[in-house]
Design a protein around this motif. Structure first.
Motif, PDB file in Angstrom:
ATOM      1  N   THR A 412       0.817  -1.224   0.000  1.00 39.00           N
ATOM      2  CA  THR A 412       0.000   0.000   0.000  1.00 39.00           C
ATOM      3  C   THR A 412       0.847   1.268   0.000  1.00 39.00           C
ATOM      4  O   THR A 412       0.292   2.360   0.080  1.00 39.00           O
ATOM      5  CB  THR A 412      -0.922   0.022   1.231  1.00 39.00           C
ATOM      6  N   SER A 417       0.238   3.689  -3.228  1.00 37.82           N
ATOM      7  CA  SER A 417      -0.600   4.668  -2.535  1.00 37.82           C
ATOM      8  C   SER A 417      -1.255   5.633  -3.522  1.00 37.82           C
ATOM      9  O   SER A 417      -2.096   6.449  -3.131  1.00 37.82           O
ATOM     10  CB  SER A 417       0.240   5.463  -1.523  1.00 37.82           C
ATOM     11  N   ARG A 420      -4.020   1.310  -7.104  1.00 36.01           N
ATOM     12  CA  ARG A 420      -3.902  -0.013  -6.510  1.00 36.01           C
ATOM     13  C   ARG A 420      -3.147  -0.995  -7.412  1.00 36.01           C
ATOM     14  O   ARG A 420      -2.659  -2.019  -6.936  1.00 36.01           O
ATOM     15  CB  ARG A 420      -5.298  -0.565  -6.180  1.00 36.01           C
ATOM     16  N   GLU A 471      -8.229  -5.580   5.589  1.00 34.86           N
ATOM     17  CA  GLU A 471      -7.945  -4.146   5.504  1.00 34.86           C
ATOM     18  C   GLU A 471      -7.986  -3.629   4.071  1.00 34.86           C
ATOM     19  O   GLU A 471      -7.873  -2.411   3.846  1.00 34.86           O
ATOM     20  CB  GLU A 471      -6.583  -3.835   6.134  1.00 34.86           C
ATOM     21  N   GLU A 473     -10.439  -3.435   2.020  1.00 29.88           N
ATOM     22  CA  GLU A 473     -11.627  -2.624   1.752  1.00 29.88           C
ATOM     23  C   GLU A 473     -11.356  -1.148   2.028  1.00 29.88           C
ATOM     24  O   GLU A 473     -11.703  -0.274   1.233  1.00 29.88           O
ATOM     25  CB  GLU A 473     -12.804  -3.121   2.588  1.00 29.88           C
ATOM     26  N   ASP A 474     -10.744  -0.857   3.184  1.00 32.77           N
ATOM     27  CA  ASP A 474     -10.417   0.537   3.513  1.00 32.77           C
ATOM     28  C   ASP A 474      -9.409   1.112   2.526  1.00 32.77           C
ATOM     29  O   ASP A 474      -9.511   2.269   2.113  1.00 32.77           O
ATOM     30  CB  ASP A 474      -9.871   0.620   4.944  1.00 32.77           C
ATOM     31  N   TYR A 475      -8.416   0.290   2.159  1.00 30.69           N
ATOM     32  CA  TYR A 475      -7.402   0.724   1.197  1.00 30.69           C
ATOM     33  C   TYR A 475      -8.049   1.046  -0.148  1.00 30.69           C
ATOM     34  O   TYR A 475      -7.769   2.082  -0.768  1.00 30.69           O
ATOM     35  CB  TYR A 475      -6.355  -0.366   1.062  1.00 30.69           C
ATOM     36  N   ALA A 477     -11.064   1.918  -0.703  1.00 25.94           N
ATOM     37  CA  ALA A 477     -11.932   3.090  -0.606  1.00 25.94           C
ATOM     38  C   ALA A 477     -11.139   4.390  -0.728  1.00 25.94           C
ATOM     39  O   ALA A 477     -11.684   5.427  -1.124  1.00 25.94           O
ATOM     40  CB  ALA A 477     -12.694   3.060   0.718  1.00 25.94           C
ATOM     41  N   ARG A 478      -9.843   4.345  -0.400  1.00 25.98           N
ATOM     42  CA  ARG A 478      -9.000   5.548  -0.430  1.00 25.98           C
ATOM     43  C   ARG A 478      -8.273   5.737  -1.754  1.00 25.98           C
ATOM     44  O   ARG A 478      -8.018   6.858  -2.170  1.00 25.98           O
ATOM     45  CB  ARG A 478      -7.936   5.486   0.680  1.00 25.98           C
ATOM     46  N   VAL A 479      -7.906   4.627  -2.403  1.00 24.66           N
ATOM     47  CA  VAL A 479      -6.993   4.688  -3.548  1.00 24.66           C
ATOM     48  C   VAL A 479      -7.701   4.170  -4.799  1.00 24.66           C
ATOM     49  O   VAL A 479      -8.309   3.094  -4.763  1.00 24.66           O
ATOM     50  CB  VAL A 479      -5.736   3.831  -3.264  1.00 24.66           C
ATOM     51  N   ARG A 487     -11.889   7.903 -10.027  1.00 25.43           N
ATOM     52  CA  ARG A 487     -12.630   6.714  -9.611  1.00 25.43           C
ATOM     53  C   ARG A 487     -13.688   6.395 -10.659  1.00 25.43           C
ATOM     54  O   ARG A 487     -14.577   7.202 -10.908  1.00 25.43           O
ATOM     55  CB  ARG A 487     -13.298   6.940  -8.250  1.00 25.43           C
TER      56      ARG A 487
END
Length: 502
Positions: A412, A417, A420, A471, A473-475, A477-479, A487
């Motif tokens: 990540t 970052s 993905r 984790e 899913e959170d990653y 959602a950000r990237v 997006r």
């Protein structure tokens, strides 16, 4: 090695180890010194005989494949340049062989004999099992032979290598200063032999420590020396038993199906299947990308040999070097990659991965169109930029690299970052450059199919990564997935092939 050579070496290294000892308490006639003398007197005969058979057979194969003296321009180089190039080529081969010996359990059983040294000195250099020595010498010296260096260069290279090896194992307190990051030092190699967990599987090169710096396997702590050497297993202390021990250990492991050690745990059926598939895939990738690497090297040789005939030679040279580096990293990370934690089920993710990886090779079916010099420059620049970006992304992906939808470790940081799947994004540039350079509708069509397949590969990978790493899913959602700062939810909706049952 004859008695005169042993006497000369003893006259050099024994006083040196007394004048500048790393471990002053160590005796000159330390434990097992007579066993290592036997290695000096006997082992060379066995190794030379085995190496002659193995390397000779491989050399005959090379001659049948590409003919005698496939590379001739190296012999015209100045002697000092040939020696330097031989050192680099041989040490890259040695690094690969050495790392394989630490990674493959069957080969480690032979290599462990060398690591059984508990007191380092010049004499211990020679404690190497013949199988281990033949394997590493073949991988390091066969490429040197193929490069076509003169006999004088090969002799000087071997003399430097042998002297350097003796120094590396010596019980001496000699620092190389800033050069330690370029050239292997006794301090560097002593840490390779250290029986300390932090030092395990580090410092693999024989002469050029910069290879470990690049590969991130360097270990050189400041202001401390190794406390102990050796291995945490019972290795016999006599030469005949040390020759037999690896074979006996292998037979015991295979015939008796020895219970798992502390480093091994029983695997469920699905995990065994996944591991077997991964090993077969690794073998196939090494063969295929090894061939691509060979073609890249021959292209580089041809480029150098015809430099006066090629316009903008420097740009073409950089492009080929970048491509060779990218293929080299693929081979390296394929050899050293982490075991799979999970993978997608079904045939389609595998078909998509294989076809998506190699579909652009079908360009050989479409004859390229003649394009202007300006378009050729643009094509080469795009390919070069895309290749460099791919190299950087692949370095960050590291041992998690795979062409299949498989989870190994979650990345990540760095380029990961930003998007993905940065490696796929960087490869888009390379493919655009290839399409521009080919100049045909067929290339454009293959490129479009490749892009669709790469998106599908990324979606398959999304599925298995989400299943393995909570984790993720959170990653996600950000990237964004493939395009920085953008997006596209219709693109990022992951496919949901059921991961394999455990």
């Amino acid at each position: 090695m004859d008695y005169t050579a042993i006497f000369i070496l003893a006259c050099i290294f024994i006083p040196l180890e007394r004048l500048l000892p790393l471990h002053p308490e160590q005796r000159t006639l330390r434990r097992d010194w007579m066993n290592d003398v036997v290695y000096v007197l006997v082992n060379g005969i066995v190794v030379r005989a085995g190496f002659t058979v193995v390397a000779g057979a491989l050399m005959l194969g090379v001659v049948q494949l590409v003919g005698p003296n496939p590379i001739q321009w190296t012999g015209a180089m100045p002697l000092w340049a040939q020696v330097l190039m031989a050192i680099v080529v041989a040490d890259i081969g040695y690094y690969a062989a050495h790392r394989i010996c630490h990674s493959v359990p069957a080969l480690w059983k032979f290599h462990a004999v060398h690591h059984s040294i508990e007191e380092m000195d010049w004499l211990a250099t020679h404690r190497v099992h013949p199988v281990d020595q033949i394997f590493s010498s073949t991988l390091s010296l066969l490429p040197v032979w193929c490069m076509g260096f003169t006999l004088e260069a090969l002799v000087i290279h071997q003399a430097i290598y042998q002297a350097h090896a003796l120094l590396l194992h010596s019980n001496v307190r000699i620092k190389f200063g800033p050069l330690k990051w370029l050239v292997a030092s006794p301090e560097y190699h002593h840490w390779h032999h250290a029986n300390e967990r932090d030092a395990y599987d580090r410092n693999f090169a024989a002469q050029l420590s910069i290879i470990d710096v690049i590969a991130r396997t360097m270990f050189m702590p400041v202001r401390r020396a190794p406390k102990s050497y050796g291995v945490n297993e019972d290795i016999p202390r006599s030469y005949p038993m040390q020759l037999i021990h690896p074979f006996r250990s292998l037979v015991s492991s295979w015939a008796l199906k020895a219970p798992p050690t502390r480093l091994e745990t029983p695997m469920p059926t699905a995990a065994k299947t996944r591991t077997t598939e991964d090993k077969l895939g690794k073998l196939a990738m090494l063969i295929i990308f090894g061939y691509f690497g060979y073609k890249q090297i021959t292209a580089l040789i041809s480029l150098v040999a015809n430099r006066d005939l090629i316009p903008l030679w420097g740009l073409a040279f950089f492009s080929v070097i970048a491509g060779a580096t990218f293929l080299g990293l693929i081979l390296y990370y394929t050899i050293t990659r982490l075991p799979p934690r999970d993978s997608t089920a079904g045939i389609m993710p595998r078909v998509v991965a294989v076809v998506g990886t190699f579909i652009m090779s079908l360009l050989i079916v479409f004859p390229p169109q003649a394009i202007s010099a300006e378009m050729r420059i643009i094509s080469t620049l795009i390919i070069s930029v895309g290749t460099v970006m791919s190299i950087l992304c692949l370095r960050q992906l590291g041992r998690s690299f795979s062409i299949m939808a498989t989870s190994r470790a979650l990345k990540t940081q760095g380029a990961y970052s930003i998007v993905r799947h940065p490696l796929y994004a960087a490869e888009v540039l390379m493919i655009v450059g290839v399409i521009v350079g080919h100049g045909t509708v067929g290339a454009l069509g293959l490129g479009a199919i490749w892009l669709v397949l790469q998106v599908r590969r990324a979606q398959h990978e999304e599925s298995v990564l989400r299943h393995t790493f909570p984790e993720y899913e959170d990653y996600a959602a950000r990237v964004p997935m493939l395009i920085p700062g953008l997006r596209l939810w219709w693109l990022e909706a992951p496919v949901k092939p059921a991961p394999e049952a455990v």
